[in-house]
Scaffold this motif. Sequence first.
Motif, PDB file in Angstrom:
ATOM      1  N   LEU A  77       0.840  -1.208   0.000  1.00 17.01           N
ATOM      2  CA  LEU A  77       0.000   0.000   0.000  1.00 17.01           C
ATOM      3  C   LEU A  77       0.872   1.254   0.000  1.00 17.01           C
ATOM      4  O   LEU A  77       0.652   2.196  -0.772  1.00 17.01           O
ATOM      5  N   ILE A  78       1.868   1.251   0.860  1.00 20.37           N
ATOM      6  CA  ILE A  78       2.743   2.422   0.966  1.00 20.37           C
ATOM      7  C   ILE A  78       3.565   2.579  -0.307  1.00 20.37           C
ATOM      8  O   ILE A  78       3.740   3.686  -0.826  1.00 20.37           O
ATOM      9  N   VAL A  79       4.082   1.455  -0.840  1.00 16.26           N
ATOM     10  CA  VAL A  79       4.921   1.516  -2.041  1.00 16.26           C
ATOM     11  C   VAL A  79       4.130   2.018  -3.239  1.00 16.26           C
ATOM     12  O   VAL A  79       4.625   2.813  -4.038  1.00 16.26           O
ATOM     13  N   ASN A  80       2.887   1.559  -3.366  1.00 20.48           N
ATOM     14  CA  ASN A  80       2.125   1.847  -4.575  1.00 20.48           C
ATOM     15  C   ASN A  80       1.264   3.103  -4.478  1.00 20.48           C
ATOM     16  O   ASN A  80       0.584   3.454  -5.435  1.00 20.48           O
ATOM     17  N   ASN A  81       1.301   3.753  -3.320  1.00 23.39           N
ATOM     18  CA  ASN A  81       0.472   4.946  -3.158  1.00 23.39           C
ATOM     19  C   ASN A  81       1.278   6.127  -2.626  1.00 23.39           C
ATOM     20  O   ASN A  81       2.501   6.095  -2.635  1.00 23.39           O
ATOM     21  N   ASP A  82       0.556   7.124  -2.143  1.00 18.22           N
ATOM     22  CA  ASP A  82       1.202   8.351  -1.690  1.00 18.22           C
ATOM     23  C   ASP A  82       1.898   8.116  -0.348  1.00 18.22           C
ATOM     24  O   ASP A  82       1.254   7.891   0.674  1.00 18.22           O
ATOM     25  N   VAL A  83       3.201   8.207  -0.370  1.00 15.52           N
ATOM     26  CA  VAL A  83       3.954   7.947   0.860  1.00 15.52           C
ATOM     27  C   VAL A  83       3.685   9.026   1.914  1.00 15.52           C
ATOM     28  O   VAL A  83       3.942   8.833   3.106  1.00 15.52           O
ATOM     29  N   GLY A  84       3.118  10.160   1.480  1.00 11.93           N
ATOM     30  CA  GLY A  84       2.767  11.213   2.441  1.00 11.93           C
ATOM     31  C   GLY A  84       1.700  10.752   3.431  1.00 11.93           C
ATOM     32  O   GLY A  84       1.590  11.297   4.527  1.00 11.93           O
ATOM     33  N   LYS A  85       0.980   9.701   3.041  1.00  9.73           N
ATOM     34  CA  LYS A  85      -0.075   9.198   3.941  1.00  9.73           C
ATOM     35  C   LYS A  85       0.417   8.010   4.760  1.00  9.73           C
ATOM     36  O   LYS A  85      -0.373   7.180   5.206  1.00  9.73           O
ATOM     37  N   ILE A  86       1.685   7.937   4.934  1.00 13.33           N
ATOM     38  CA  ILE A  86       2.281   6.768   5.583  1.00 13.33           C
ATOM     39  C   ILE A  86       1.715   6.543   6.986  1.00 13.33           C
ATOM     40  O   ILE A  86       1.456   5.397   7.387  1.00 13.33           O
ATOM     41  N   ASP A  87       1.484   7.618   7.717  1.00 10.51           N
ATOM     42  CA  ASP A  87       0.956   7.462   9.079  1.00 10.51           C
ATOM     43  C   ASP A  87      -0.442   6.858   9.045  1.00 10.51           C
ATOM     44  O   ASP A  87      -0.804   6.033   9.887  1.00 10.51           O
ATOM     45  N   GLU A  88      -1.181   7.279   8.057  1.00  9.02           N
ATOM     46  CA  GLU A  88      -2.555   6.760   7.925  1.00  9.02           C
ATOM     47  C   GLU A  88      -2.530   5.260   7.613  1.00  9.02           C
ATOM     48  O   GLU A  88      -3.290   4.477   8.180  1.00  9.02           O
ATOM     49  N   TYR A  89      -1.606   4.859   6.730  1.00  7.67           N
ATOM     50  CA  TYR A  89      -1.547   3.440   6.348  1.00  7.67           C
ATOM     51  C   TYR A  89      -1.109   2.571   7.523  1.00  7.67           C
ATOM     52  O   TYR A  89      -1.499   1.410   7.656  1.00  7.67           O
ATOM     53  N   LEU A  90      -0.277   3.163   8.377  1.00  2.00           N
ATOM     54  CA  LEU A  90       0.266   2.385   9.493  1.00  2.00           C
ATOM     55  C   LEU A  90      -0.606   2.456  10.742  1.00  2.00           C
ATOM     56  O   LEU A  90      -0.300   1.837  11.761  1.00  2.00           O
ATOM     57  N   LEU A  93      16.840   3.141  -5.157  1.00  2.17           N
ATOM     58  CA  LEU A  93      17.758   4.250  -5.416  1.00  2.17           C
ATOM     59  C   LEU A  93      18.984   3.776  -6.186  1.00  2.17           C
ATOM     60  O   LEU A  93      19.417   4.400  -7.147  1.00  2.17           O
ATOM     61  N   VAL A  94      19.527   2.666  -5.755  1.00  5.02           N
ATOM     62  CA  VAL A  94      20.749   2.168  -6.381  1.00  5.02           C
ATOM     63  C   VAL A  94      20.476   1.692  -7.800  1.00  5.02           C
ATOM     64  O   VAL A  94      21.276   1.897  -8.703  1.00  5.02           O
ATOM     65  N   SER A  95      19.324   1.051  -8.001  1.00  7.69           N
ATOM     66  CA  SER A  95      19.076   0.464  -9.319  1.00  7.69           C
ATOM     67  C   SER A  95      18.293   1.380 -10.245  1.00  7.69           C
ATOM     68  O   SER A  95      18.017   1.015 -11.377  1.00  7.69           O
ATOM     69  N   SER A  96      17.982   2.595  -9.785  1.00  2.00           N
ATOM     70  CA  SER A  96      17.171   3.475 -10.633  1.00  2.00           C
ATOM     71  C   SER A  96      18.054   4.279 -11.570  1.00  2.00           C
ATOM     72  O   SER A  96      19.264   4.385 -11.372  1.00  2.00           O
ATOM     73  N   LYS A  97      17.385   4.839 -12.566  1.00  3.11           N
ATOM     74  CA  LYS A  97      18.093   5.771 -13.458  1.00  3.11           C
ATOM     75  C   LYS A  97      18.219   7.102 -12.731  1.00  3.11           C
ATOM     76  O   LYS A  97      17.485   7.401 -11.816  1.00  3.11           O
ATOM     77  N   ARG A  98      19.139   7.911 -13.185  1.00  2.00           N
ATOM     78  CA  ARG A  98      19.453   9.146 -12.461  1.00  2.00           C
ATOM     79  C   ARG A  98      18.269  10.097 -12.375  1.00  2.00           C
ATOM     80  O   ARG A  98      18.102  10.799 -11.386  1.00  2.00           O
ATOM     81  N   ASN A  99      17.404  10.113 -13.433  1.00  2.00           N
ATOM     82  CA  ASN A  99      16.327  11.102 -13.381  1.00  2.00           C
ATOM     83  C   ASN A  99      15.196  10.692 -12.442  1.00  2.00           C
ATOM     84  O   ASN A  99      14.295  11.450 -12.176  1.00  2.00           O
ATOM     85  N   ASP A 100      15.256   9.453 -11.916  1.00  2.00           N
ATOM     86  CA  ASP A 100      14.240   9.025 -10.940  1.00  2.00           C
ATOM     87  C   ASP A 100      14.681   9.301  -9.522  1.00  2.00           C
ATOM     88  O   ASP A 100      13.886   9.230  -8.588  1.00  2.00           O
ATOM     89  N   ARG A 101      15.955   9.549  -9.335  1.00  5.15           N
ATOM     90  CA  ARG A 101      16.537   9.488  -8.007  1.00  5.15           C
ATOM     91  C   ARG A 101      15.931  10.482  -7.020  1.00  5.15           C
ATOM     92  O   ARG A 101      15.671  10.136  -5.876  1.00  5.15           O
ATOM     93  N   SER A 102      15.688  11.703  -7.458  1.00  2.00           N
ATOM     94  CA  SER A 102      15.233  12.707  -6.482  1.00  2.00           C
ATOM     95  C   SER A 102      13.863  12.319  -5.927  1.00  2.00           C
ATOM     96  O   SER A 102      13.586  12.503  -4.741  1.00  2.00           O
ATOM     97  N   LYS A 103      13.018  11.745  -6.774  1.00  2.73           N
ATOM     98  CA  LYS A 103      11.684  11.328  -6.308  1.00  2.73           C
ATOM     99  C   LYS A 103      11.817  10.184  -5.294  1.00  2.73           C
ATOM    100  O   LYS A 103      11.168  10.173  -4.241  1.00  2.73           O
ATOM    101  N   ILE A 104      12.683   9.233  -5.610  1.00  2.00           N
ATOM    102  CA  ILE A 104      12.868   8.087  -4.709  1.00  2.00           C
ATOM    103  C   ILE A 104      13.509   8.544  -3.400  1.00  2.00           C
ATOM    104  O   ILE A 104      13.172   8.057  -2.321  1.00  2.00           O
ATOM    105  N   GLU A 105      14.429   9.507  -3.499  1.00  2.00           N
ATOM    106  CA  GLU A 105      15.066  10.047  -2.284  1.00  2.00           C
ATOM    107  C   GLU A 105      14.011  10.625  -1.346  1.00  2.00           C
ATOM    108  O   GLU A 105      14.053  10.407  -0.133  1.00  2.00           O
ATOM    109  N   MET A 106      13.081  11.344  -1.921  1.00  2.00           N
ATOM    110  CA  MET A 106      12.032  11.984  -1.118  1.00  2.00           C
ATOM    111  C   MET A 106      11.189  10.935  -0.410  1.00  2.00           C
ATOM    112  O   MET A 106      10.868  11.068   0.776  1.00  2.00           O
ATOM    113  N   ILE A 107      10.844   9.910  -1.143  1.00  2.00           N
ATOM    114  CA  ILE A 107      10.037   8.821  -0.568  1.00  2.00           C
ATOM    115  C   ILE A 107      10.827   8.152   0.546  1.00  2.00           C
ATOM    116  O   ILE A 107      10.329   7.911   1.658  1.00  2.00           O
TER     117      ILE A 107
END
Lengths: 166, 645
Positions: B357-370, B393-407
């Motif tokens: 649920l957390i992986v496939n949705n908005d991580v901003g709602k993490i408290d709600e999911y938990l 992060l390690v296996s992603s392409k560079r242009n994905d990294r900032s989004k994954i970092e935030m998550i």
Amino acid sequence: MIKRYSLVATLILFAMVVSTNAYAQEAKQRNFGEIYTECGLGGMLFQHKKWAGLAALSNVIWDFGTTASSSALTTPDSCMGGKEEKMAAFIYHTYDALEQDLAKGYGEHLDTLMVLAGKNQSDAKFIEVLRQDLAQVIAQGDYAAKTRYQKAETLFGLVEKNISNS
Amino acid sequence: MSLLSFCLDHALARRAHDLLYQLLLFAFLFLSLFVGITEASSLEEVKAKAHLLQLWDHPVWRNLIHVEGKNNQSVVLSDDFFLSPLGKINPEAELMATLDAFYGQAVNNKVDPRCRFPARYYWLSQQLPIPQIDLRDPACMNPQRWQDFDRITSISLLLVSGYWGNPASTFGHALLKVNSTSPEDPHDLFDLTVNYGAITPEHENPFRYIYKGLFGGYQGVFSDQYYYTQDLTYVRTEFRDIWDFELELTENEKTLLIFHLWEIMGMKFKYYFLKENCAFRLAGLVELILKEGLSKDKKMWYLPEEMFFKLKDIDHDRMLKLGHGLVRNVRYVPSSKRVLFYEITKLNSHERKIFKLIVNNDVGKIDEYLKFSSENEKIKILNTLLAYEQFNLVSSKRNDRSKIEMIKDKILLARLQLPVQMDNKTKLPPLESAVEGARPGYIGAGIGLGRSGDSYLTLSWSGFNKESIGQNNLQGSEFALLNIRMGFFQEEHQVFVDRFDLIRILNLETMPLDVIREGKYSWSARIGLDRLEVNNKFSYDGLGALGVGQTLRVNEQILGYVMIDAAGHSIAPYGRLSPYLGLELSFGKLKTAVAGGIETSDYRGGFTETCEAKIQYQINRDYAAKIEFSNKLASRLNISFNYFW
């Protein structure tokens, strides 16, 4: 007589100043930036002093902005294996693993960092303070935008600060 | 007495004196071989003894200066490895120059040569009465600072599994590790490791990279790093497994090897990807202390696995003859991907549901999911999520990294706000190394059966072959290079190529992290030659194919996959699509692989059915019996007996 005593006193005073200064110089710690620059943290990976100018080894893929090259010939003796320098390089290179270990509160990399910091690896209080400090840094909102260097510098600073405070 | 007679008399007397001196010296040295001399002798005495013993021909001396083969030439390219100007081509000259240097005869030595070449000194001091030095003397501090000799416990050879991300790493890698014990290093992350690799410029053109790598266009060098850098590179970035083979060595062997590591660090060699590569050079180092050969091989290549197969053979032989082996212990270090996959499978159904649920949705709602999870569950979910996002992060392409970092940072913050909880350390079931299975090459003999029932002899040869039905650790995948099967005496065809694979890969993703948004696919590739029978005539079809699909591992014994291949053929139709299903069954020594599907036979939607099956029984590590079936090839059935080499 007075002149002789004055001379002796002056000499003693001079010796004290010199020795204090020397002690101060000996005790002066380098900050993360100084270690990074003076030691070239890529060069810290290599302890051997005899070779330099090595380009990428084809069996090493190094994708973290560091290279496998060494400036070992120009690496000062003060960078060769000192605890602080070791800790700085360790934090810089294994930052991601340290971050995970700190989040959990345990792990091989965190244990090693604790020992490098001169702490017992099971010092729960020290670990908890570090975790809280890191949480505050992340909560500031710009953590994701920080570079590896900046994150490592921050963590290095937190460790040093907590060593002084404990 | 005339001047001439005086001179002659004097000359004769002098000659007699010299002769007597030489005879006495010879007698003295001859006796000293038996009696031994505890005090250092003069340089001349020592050199004379070295001559008597012909030490420059000793295998240890030749190994120390890296003289290979029957010629006297060292393979070290660096001039500063030699003390004699002739040292590269003359082991005797190098030995004598070394002795000169040890006696302080060398000029311009800033470092005591005994400290510069501690292995030479260590070994020569056991053969000759040369002046002693304590290698812990401040003059020798560099070797001591490099590695604290008091803390060394053992030496390991590390086998790193193969990696598709770099052609140079496809066949795996080998490293050497100096194991030590220190309260300042609780998990041995600062153990010294020694690596050998080619020095290549950054951003090298791929074609130049391949050409120079194959034909000696690069120099290779030994380098030393802390173990944590290898862990970072291989385990955590390239997601490769490591097997640590700890060697059983005497103190003398350990000391000599470690001193030689100091001598050889930074020295350059010619690098050849196929033969004189990482494993070959490391094997050459370890041979210094082994009576058995480790690098000698008749093949045109030397793969990292080769060194470990030989290590295992030596271990086995020593166990039989001496009662103790060469390998003390084998420790498995799983890749971080393998650990993550295992951790995800260990989540219970509720935890897994929240994780997805957390992986496939908005991580901003993490408290709600938990919200409805207990603290223990939250900790477990967040620990696994953190590892998962780090993997991304390690296996992603560079242009994905900032989004994954935030998550990742949101998850990190959530976890930091929960207490520390020690859990049971993830203990994966160990994966056996490649050397527990069969060797990668094979030759075989068998009988083939054509489509019309005619039989013929077959001979097979493979340079590198790890099949899904073989005993290897590819877990259902396949990798084969240069496979050829020749046929003999089939009707009017005396000698023919029955089947040929230049390269054949089946990469089955058996650790699909199916929770991620992007799917992880299996893939296949083949370049080869098939022999077909069309209208009772034989023909050859050259082909190149690429496939993509997905895999499902049901359990340890059963694996299934679906794949679709797109191929170019030399026989019409020249472009074809082949969707098919595959099933692999593994029951110890008996393994089966079946694949069935369809292949387009024209461009109007016509198709033919395809079916291939193979079954292999591994008799022992070296021999196997195999049956292959195909409804498409001219060879319908082939039964063979194979020897792995």
